[in-house]
Design a protein around this motif. Structure first.
Motif, mmCIF file in Angstrom:
data_model
loop_
_atom_site.group_PDB
_atom_site.id
_atom_site.type_symbol
_atom_site.label_atom_id
_atom_site.label_comp_id
_atom_site.label_asym_id
_atom_site.label_seq_id
_atom_site.Cartn_x
_atom_site.Cartn_y
_atom_site.Cartn_z
ATOM 1 N N MET A 110 1.027 -1.232 0.003
ATOM 2 C CA MET A 110 0.197 0.124 0.097
ATOM 3 C C MET A 110 0.791 1.395 -0.107
ATOM 4 S SD MET A 110 -2.945 -1.294 -0.508
ATOM 5 C CE MET A 110 -3.601 0.467 -0.370
ATOM 6 N N ARG A 111 2.059 1.157 0.806
ATOM 7 C CA ARG A 111 2.942 2.424 0.523
ATOM 8 C C ARG A 111 3.343 2.587 -0.650
ATOM 9 N NH1 ARG A 111 7.869 1.964 4.771
ATOM 10 N NH2 ARG A 111 6.191 1.703 6.110
ATOM 11 N N PHE A 112 3.641 1.426 -1.417
ATOM 12 C CA PHE A 112 4.128 1.719 -3.055
ATOM 13 C C PHE A 112 2.946 2.244 -3.884
ATOM 14 C CE2 PHE A 112 3.923 -0.663 -7.171
ATOM 15 C CZ PHE A 112 4.981 -0.085 -7.690
ATOM 16 N N LEU A 113 1.877 1.762 -3.786
ATOM 17 C CA LEU A 113 0.620 2.017 -4.344
ATOM 18 C C LEU A 113 -0.040 3.730 -4.316
ATOM 19 C CD1 LEU A 113 -1.612 -1.322 -4.495
ATOM 20 C CD2 LEU A 113 -0.035 -0.375 -6.206
ATOM 21 N N LEU A 114 0.195 3.996 -3.123
ATOM 22 C CA LEU A 114 -0.196 5.282 -2.647
ATOM 23 C C LEU A 114 0.775 6.268 -3.318
ATOM 24 C CD1 LEU A 114 -1.590 4.695 0.907
ATOM 25 C CD2 LEU A 114 -3.093 5.361 -1.053
ATOM 26 N N ALA A 115 2.021 5.998 -2.957
ATOM 27 C CA ALA A 115 3.181 6.713 -3.552
ATOM 28 C C ALA A 115 3.198 6.973 -5.051
ATOM 29 C CB ALA A 115 4.630 6.182 -3.286
ATOM 30 N N HIS A 116 2.533 5.982 -5.803
ATOM 31 C CA HIS A 116 2.294 6.274 -7.115
ATOM 32 C C HIS A 116 1.465 7.230 -7.386
ATOM 33 C CE1 HIS A 116 1.939 5.028 -11.457
ATOM 34 N NE2 HIS A 116 0.544 5.024 -11.271
ATOM 35 N N HIS A 117 0.097 6.914 -6.767
ATOM 36 C CA HIS A 117 -1.043 7.951 -6.881
ATOM 37 C C HIS A 117 -1.030 9.292 -6.529
ATOM 38 C CE1 HIS A 117 -3.141 4.666 -9.181
ATOM 39 N NE2 HIS A 117 -3.137 3.940 -7.951
ATOM 40 N N LEU A 118 0.185 9.296 -5.536
ATOM 41 C CA LEU A 118 0.556 10.561 -5.072
ATOM 42 C C LEU A 118 1.471 11.427 -5.909
ATOM 43 C CD1 LEU A 118 0.238 9.910 -1.093
ATOM 44 C CD2 LEU A 118 -1.355 11.389 -2.560
ATOM 45 N N ASN A 119 1.880 10.655 -7.009
ATOM 46 C CA ASN A 119 3.056 11.258 -7.632
ATOM 47 C C ASN A 119 4.321 11.435 -6.928
ATOM 48 O OD1 ASN A 119 1.453 11.394 -10.052
ATOM 49 N ND2 ASN A 119 0.534 13.376 -9.263
ATOM 50 N N GLY A 120 4.510 10.667 -5.799
ATOM 51 C CA GLY A 120 5.851 10.412 -5.119
ATOM 52 C C GLY A 120 5.749 11.480 -4.241
ATOM 53 N N VAL A 121 4.964 12.391 -3.971
ATOM 54 C CA VAL A 121 5.107 13.436 -2.952
ATOM 55 C C VAL A 121 4.680 12.925 -1.733
ATOM 56 C CG1 VAL A 121 4.024 15.449 -2.136
ATOM 57 C CG2 VAL A 121 4.302 15.040 -4.653
ATOM 58 N N PRO A 122 5.583 13.019 -0.654
ATOM 59 C CA PRO A 122 5.082 12.019 0.568
ATOM 60 C C PRO A 122 4.087 12.794 1.625
ATOM 61 C CG PRO A 122 6.882 13.371 1.043
ATOM 62 C CD PRO A 122 6.933 13.625 -0.608
ATOM 63 N N LEU A 123 3.496 11.793 2.066
ATOM 64 C CA LEU A 123 2.220 12.483 3.095
ATOM 65 C C LEU A 123 3.164 12.862 4.381
ATOM 66 C CD1 LEU A 123 -0.117 9.362 2.698
ATOM 67 C CD2 LEU A 123 -0.809 11.890 1.925
ATOM 68 N N GLN A 124 2.654 13.917 4.837
ATOM 69 C CA GLN A 124 3.268 14.524 6.040
ATOM 70 C C GLN A 124 2.892 13.558 7.541
ATOM 71 O OE1 GLN A 124 5.672 16.979 6.049
ATOM 72 N NE2 GLN A 124 5.274 16.879 4.068
ATOM 73 N N THR A 125 1.773 13.207 7.568
ATOM 74 C CA THR A 125 1.337 12.216 8.557
ATOM 75 C C THR A 125 2.276 10.949 8.429
ATOM 76 O OG1 THR A 125 -0.645 11.673 7.180
ATOM 77 C CG2 THR A 125 -0.711 13.351 9.259
ATOM 78 N N ARG A 126 2.385 10.452 7.242
ATOM 79 C CA ARG A 126 3.092 9.111 7.128
ATOM 80 C C ARG A 126 4.673 9.277 7.516
ATOM 81 N NH1 ARG A 126 2.901 4.450 4.396
ATOM 82 N NH2 ARG A 126 1.093 4.772 3.201
ATOM 83 N N LYS A 127 5.239 10.377 7.227
ATOM 84 C CA LYS A 127 6.563 10.456 7.765
ATOM 85 C C LYS A 127 6.431 10.452 9.191
ATOM 86 C CE LYS A 127 8.974 13.956 5.506
ATOM 87 N NZ LYS A 127 8.962 15.211 5.015
ATOM 88 N N ILE A 128 5.608 11.182 9.842
ATOM 89 C CA ILE A 128 5.655 11.201 11.319
ATOM 90 C C ILE A 128 5.572 9.857 11.747
ATOM 91 C CG2 ILE A 128 4.318 12.072 13.446
ATOM 92 C CD1 ILE A 128 3.670 14.416 11.860
#
Length: 254
Positions: free
Chosen positions: A229-247
């Motif tokens: 899911m981390r891989f799939l979401l990164a694709h659909h977010l165009n590689g821009v990281p989620l701030q809450t995920r980083k935390i």
């Protein structure tokens, strides 16, 4: 009966849109920020209208009845008017019935909100996703496994927005995946057998089938589904990281 109720809601939505006034719409505040001196701009996720941006005039004033109402993760009955991209909030009432999020569940809730803000177009209705969101908040509040809740919601989000493939079918032949097979999931098409040159996460067919059935009891399914899911979401977010995920990654919890 559900089809009749949905038809009635759709007719009401169309009529209200013509009048540019919406009343008593179930929804949640996803995010808010200051607007001018005493107002707020809020992004709300509603059952029948999707994500809507509203100006809450005077909401920061000490005397405003909205100060204690426009809180995240609280079910609201919302009204607004206008036909521009930024509408005007006309009413917001707390309707209750949900357990507040506390401690780490709050951060998980903000993660869900950020996903919705980043992946949902404005005014694109997703009634099924709205129900998934309510369910996710309820499950987080009752201390259910956060890993399970997040994976179920992430997959539902991709499906409901039309970018999630059927994880139970091999895209090569449209046949069920082999539980003992090793697969990669193409973000645009779906699962296929893994090859040596693949850089995408490898997952067992059993993991994919477990995800479809929402069974995360197997530790291997938990680990592989998280990476997938981390891989799939990164694709659909165009590689821009989620701030809450980083935390959450920093806290080693996601």
């Amino acid at each position: 009966m559900e089809e009749i109720q949905a038809s009635v809601r759709e007719k009401k939505r169309a009529l209200s849109a013509e009048n540019h006034r919406i009343a008593e719409q179930p929804g949640f505040v996803l995010h808010s920020h200051m607007y001018r001196e005493s107002s707020l701009v809020i992004d709300v996720f509603t059952r029948d209208y999707g994500r809507v941006a509203l100006v809450a005039k005077g909401a920061k004033r000490p005397s405003s009845r909205l100060r204690g109402v426009l809180q995240t993760f609280q079910p609201l009955s919302i009204g607004w008017s206008g036909k521009s991209e930024l509408r005007t909030l006309t009413s917001a009432e707390w309707v209750g019935g949900m357990i507040p999020l506390e401690n780490s569940a709050l951060l998980y809730g903000f993660y869900l909100n950020e996903l919705l803000l980043r992946l949902l177009a404005r005014e694109d209705p997703h009634q099924g996703l709205f129900e998934h969101y309510v369910r996710a908040l309820t499950r987080l509040a009752t201390s259910e496994s956060a890993q399970t809740v997040l994976r179920v919601f992430e997959l539902a989000l991709l499906r409901e927005t039309g970018v999630g493939a059927d994880l139970s079918l091999d895209v090569r032949n449209n046949c069920p995946v082999d539980p003992e097979g090793v697969y990669v999931v193409d973000p645009e098409s779906g699962p296929r057998p893994a090859m040596l040159a693949d850089t995408a996460p490898r997952v067992l067919g059993k993991t994919l089938l477990d995800m479809v059935s929402e069974d995360y009891s197997d530790p291997q399914t938990q680990q592989q589904s998280k990476l997938l899911m981390r891989f799939l979401l990164a694709h659909h977010l165009n590689g821009v990281p989620l701030q809450t995920r980083k935390i959450l990654i920093d806290l080693r919890q996601l």
